[in-house]
Write a protein that holds these residues in place. Sequence first.
Motif, PDB file in Angstrom:
ATOM      1  N   PHE A   1      50.835  48.572  30.838  1.00 30.72           N
ATOM      2  CA  PHE A   1      50.739  48.864  29.411  1.00 30.72           C
ATOM      3  C   PHE A   1      51.365  47.729  28.596  1.00 30.72           C
ATOM      4  N   GLU A   2      52.406  47.099  29.112  1.00 28.64           N
ATOM      5  CA  GLU A   2      53.014  45.955  28.414  1.00 28.64           C
ATOM      6  C   GLU A   2      51.995  44.825  28.231  1.00 28.64           C
ATOM      7  N   ARG A   3      51.240  44.512  29.290  1.00 32.08           N
ATOM      8  CA  ARG A   3      50.201  43.479  29.203  1.00 32.08           C
ATOM      9  C   ARG A   3      49.073  43.934  28.273  1.00 32.08           C
ATOM     10  N   PHE A   4      48.718  45.211  28.352  1.00 30.18           N
ATOM     11  CA  PHE A   4      47.675  45.788  27.510  1.00 30.18           C
ATOM     12  C   PHE A   4      48.050  45.630  26.034  1.00 30.18           C
ATOM     13  N   LYS A   5      49.321  45.880  25.708  1.00 25.59           N
ATOM     14  CA  LYS A   5      49.778  45.730  24.317  1.00 25.59           C
ATOM     15  C   LYS A   5      49.644  44.284  23.852  1.00 25.59           C
ATOM     16  N   LYS A   6      49.917  43.320  24.727  1.00 23.54           N
ATOM     17  CA  LYS A   6      49.805  41.903  24.366  1.00 23.54           C
ATOM     18  C   LYS A   6      48.360  41.470  24.192  1.00 23.54           C
ATOM     19  N   ASP A   7      47.484  41.933  25.089  1.00 26.88           N
ATOM     20  CA  ASP A   7      46.113  41.441  25.137  1.00 26.88           C
ATOM     21  C   ASP A   7      45.105  42.276  24.357  1.00 26.88           C
ATOM     22  N   VAL A   8      45.399  43.565  24.162  1.00 20.06           N
ATOM     23  CA  VAL A   8      44.399  44.452  23.579  1.00 20.06           C
ATOM     24  C   VAL A   8      44.945  45.161  22.345  1.00 20.06           C
ATOM     25  N   THR A   9      45.778  46.163  22.548  1.00 18.32           N
ATOM     26  CA  THR A   9      46.331  46.983  21.467  1.00 18.32           C
ATOM     27  C   THR A   9      47.486  47.815  22.013  1.00 18.32           C
TER      28      THR A   9
ATOM     29  N   ASP B   1      47.628  50.957  21.510  1.00 18.52           N
ATOM     30  CA  ASP B   1      47.054  52.301  21.472  1.00 18.52           C
ATOM     31  C   ASP B   1      47.151  52.943  22.860  1.00 18.52           C
ATOM     32  N   ILE B   2      48.155  53.779  23.054  1.00 13.28           N
ATOM     33  CA  ILE B   2      48.383  54.426  24.355  1.00 13.28           C
ATOM     34  C   ILE B   2      47.212  55.328  24.727  1.00 13.28           C
ATOM     35  N   LYS B   3      46.584  55.939  23.730  1.00 17.00           N
ATOM     36  CA  LYS B   3      45.443  56.829  24.011  1.00 17.00           C
ATOM     37  C   LYS B   3      44.297  56.035  24.646  1.00 17.00           C
ATOM     38  N   LEU B   4      43.986  54.854  24.099  1.00 10.56           N
ATOM     39  CA  LEU B   4      42.939  54.008  24.668  1.00 10.56           C
ATOM     40  C   LEU B   4      43.323  53.596  26.083  1.00 10.56           C
ATOM     41  N   TYR B   5      44.587  53.238  26.283  1.00 13.14           N
ATOM     42  CA  TYR B   5      45.056  52.827  27.610  1.00 13.14           C
ATOM     43  C   TYR B   5      44.850  53.947  28.628  1.00 13.14           C
ATOM     44  N   GLU B   6      45.130  55.152  28.238  1.00 13.38           N
ATOM     45  CA  GLU B   6      44.977  56.290  29.155  1.00 13.38           C
ATOM     46  C   GLU B   6      43.506  56.672  29.351  1.00 13.38           C
ATOM     47  N   GLU B   7      42.654  56.413  28.351  1.00 12.46           N
ATOM     48  CA  GLU B   7      41.251  56.828  28.385  1.00 12.46           C
ATOM     49  C   GLU B   7      40.329  55.926  29.190  1.00 12.46           C
TER      50      GLU B   7
ATOM     51  N   THR C   1      25.103  53.912  40.834  1.00 12.64           N
ATOM     52  CA  THR C   1      24.281  54.617  41.811  1.00 12.64           C
ATOM     53  C   THR C   1      24.766  54.290  43.218  1.00 12.64           C
ATOM     54  N   LYS C   2      24.336  55.098  44.162  1.00 12.53           N
ATOM     55  CA  LYS C   2      24.754  54.950  45.557  1.00 12.53           C
ATOM     56  C   LYS C   2      24.479  53.551  46.112  1.00 12.53           C
ATOM     57  N   CYS C   3      23.369  52.939  45.706  1.00  8.10           N
ATOM     58  CA  CYS C   3      22.986  51.629  46.253  1.00  8.10           C
ATOM     59  C   CYS C   3      23.247  50.478  45.293  1.00  8.10           C
ATOM     60  N   SER C   4      23.986  50.703  44.226  1.00  7.23           N
ATOM     61  CA  SER C   4      24.334  49.615  43.300  1.00  7.23           C
ATOM     62  C   SER C   4      25.263  48.630  43.989  1.00  7.23           C
ATOM     63  N   ALA C   5      24.993  47.345  43.827  1.00  9.30           N
ATOM     64  CA  ALA C   5      25.891  46.312  44.352  1.00  9.30           C
ATOM     65  C   ALA C   5      27.041  46.076  43.385  1.00  9.30           C
ATOM     66  N   GLY C   6      26.764  46.217  42.088  1.00  7.05           N
ATOM     67  CA  GLY C   6      27.735  45.869  41.064  1.00  7.05           C
ATOM     68  C   GLY C   6      28.557  47.043  40.563  1.00  7.05           C
ATOM     69  N   TYR C   7      29.821  46.734  40.282  1.00  4.72           N
ATOM     70  CA  TYR C   7      30.736  47.679  39.631  1.00  4.72           C
ATOM     71  C   TYR C   7      30.683  47.392  38.140  1.00  4.72           C
ATOM     72  N   ASP C   8      30.305  48.388  37.354  1.00 10.88           N
ATOM     73  CA  ASP C   8      30.128  48.207  35.913  1.00 10.88           C
ATOM     74  C   ASP C   8      31.468  48.169  35.184  1.00 10.88           C
ATOM     75  N   PHE C   9      31.646  47.121  34.370  1.00 13.42           N
ATOM     76  CA  PHE C   9      32.804  46.975  33.497  1.00 13.42           C
ATOM     77  C   PHE C   9      32.396  47.430  32.102  1.00 13.42           C
ATOM     78  N   SER C  10      33.270  48.146  31.425  1.00 18.51           N
ATOM     79  CA  SER C  10      32.976  48.670  30.089  1.00 18.51           C
ATOM     80  C   SER C  10      33.841  47.990  29.032  1.00 18.51           C
ATOM     81  N   SER C  11      33.305  47.944  27.828  1.00 10.43           N
ATOM     82  CA  SER C  11      34.027  47.341  26.708  1.00 10.43           C
ATOM     83  C   SER C  11      35.141  48.271  26.230  1.00 10.43           C
ATOM     84  N   LEU C  12      36.267  47.687  25.877  1.00 13.17           N
ATOM     85  CA  LEU C  12      37.375  48.452  25.293  1.00 13.17           C
ATOM     86  C   LEU C  12      37.268  48.530  23.774  1.00 13.17           C
TER      87      LEU C  12
END
Length: 163
Positions: free
Chosen positions: A9-17, A19-25, A33-44
């Motif tokens: 959370f300390e790094r999150f505060k420096k780099d993002v915000t 907002d503890i709620k966003l950090y927890e969410e 899907t079962k055969c997906s090669a890629g792990y999807d990253f989502s925008s904060l």
Amino acid sequence: MRYFEKISFERFKKDVTDDIKLYEEYQLPKRSTKCSAGYDFSSLIDFTLNPGETIKIPTGVKVNMESDEVLFLIVRSSMGFKYNIRMCNQVGVIDKDYYNNPDNEGHMWICLKNEGDKLYEVKKFDKICQGIFIKYLTIDNEEEINKVRCGGIGSTTKEVDHE
């Protein structure tokens, strides 16, 4: 062992915000899907990317993996094909020793550029890239390497000897 984890959370505060709620969410990358090669990253964050613009997006994520593995961060196929959105470095290469580095804990960032002719809108938690783990080989007659990473992005040019 291979796994994703949230940055502190300390790094999150420096780099993002702070907002503890966003950090927890926010969720760690996962396959859709079962055969997906890629792990999807989502925008904060919500953002709009105008044609020609570039944006650097924090993921809040770091990754640990085996010493003979690399994580490639690649734009999602639909983003490139439908909207002409590109990653600025084309493929992000995340090495094993990027994890928990002293500069940024191994926090991974995504840098996108809109090379299309329309606005590209992203809402918080929309998927923005995918990570694919790859095993790699080294040459048999390689000289022993004693240098270790001492920082974050671009730090393999600043490594130090470690005996």
